[in-house]
Design a protein around this motif. Structure first.
Motif, short mmCIF file in Angstrom:
data_model
loop_
_atom_site.label_atom_id
_atom_site.label_comp_id
_atom_site.label_asym_id
_atom_site.label_seq_id
_atom_site.Cartn_x
_atom_site.Cartn_y
_atom_site.Cartn_z
N ALA A 24 0.84 -1.20 0.00
CA ALA A 24 0.00 0.00 0.00
C ALA A 24 0.87 1.25 0.00
O ALA A 24 0.59 2.22 -0.73
N ILE A 25 1.93 1.26 0.79
CA ILE A 25 2.85 2.40 0.82
C ILE A 25 3.51 2.57 -0.55
O ILE A 25 3.63 3.68 -1.06
N ARG B 86 1.81 6.61 -6.85
CA ARG B 86 0.81 7.63 -7.21
C ARG B 86 1.37 9.04 -7.04
O ARG B 86 1.16 9.91 -7.88
N LEU B 87 2.08 9.26 -5.94
CA LEU B 87 2.69 10.56 -5.68
C LEU B 87 3.71 10.90 -6.76
O LEU B 87 3.74 12.03 -7.28
N ASP C 204 2.33 1.64 -3.41
CA ASP C 204 1.32 2.17 -4.33
C ASP C 204 1.12 3.67 -4.13
O ASP C 204 1.01 4.43 -5.10
N ASP C 205 1.08 4.09 -2.86
CA ASP C 205 0.92 5.53 -2.56
C ASP C 205 2.09 6.33 -3.10
O ASP C 205 1.91 7.42 -3.68
#
Length: 180
Positions: free
Chosen positions: A109-110, A116-117, A112-113
């Protein structure tokens, strides 16, 4: 003649023990006959040495029996403890697997974040991205610059003031050295 009798007597006494051990009898079965004092004293009740020897043998047999019972109780305790430890080990392994899967999920999840950033910074105009990165902590801004497309990163660094660009470049270099 007396010297020939001793080995014969030794064999006579050792043979039943050897047979019992070969037949895999329990040790306590060997001493069961010793515990019965009446059988030992049949015909010898009037000899004090025989009575004393029978009493001593009975006491020894009882001590051995108690020792064997204590060993059996200890074996049962050990078996119970071993079963408890196995159950606990299985439980801990399942918890470890759960923690590992949660950690991997959180890491994904990190990741993926962060992706995205990075995609957001890739899509921004270099001047806007430079203004934002100038206000971020240098190590975080350097991490972002390391992950954006090289051409985008170059345009962003070019839009940052020279002192900030030098600091970000130094942070990026330090990060590269740490990762080796």
């Amino acid at each position: 003649m007396a010297r020939r009798i001793l080995p014969v007597l030794a064999l006579a006494f050792a043979a039943p023990v050897a047979l019992a051990l070969a037949a895999r009898f329990e040790v306590r079965d060997l001493f069961a006959a010793v515990a019965a004092q009446d059988e030992l004293l049949s015909g010898c009740g009037d000899v004090p040495e025989a009575v004393a020897l029978a009493g001593e043998l009975r006491d020894r047999a009882l001590r051995i029996e108690r020792y064997m019972q204590a060993l059996d109780a200890r074996k049962a305790e050990i078996a119970t403890a071993e079963a408890s430890l196995r159950e606990r080990l299985i439980e801990l392994r399942s918890q470890q697997d759960g923690v590992r899967s949660r950690r991997e999920g959180a890491t994904a999840a990190i990741r993926d974040d962060i992706e995205r950033l990075i995609a957001v910074y890739d899509q921004m105009k270099p001047a806007e991205a430079a203004a934002i990165l100038a206000n971020l902590p240098p190590d975080f801004a350097a991490e972002i610059l390391m992950r954006v497309q090289p051409a985008t990163g170059a345009r962003i660094i070019a839009a940052v003031e020279p002192a900030q660009a030098a600091l970000l470049t130094a942070q990026m270099g330090a990060r590269s050295v740490r990762n080796r």
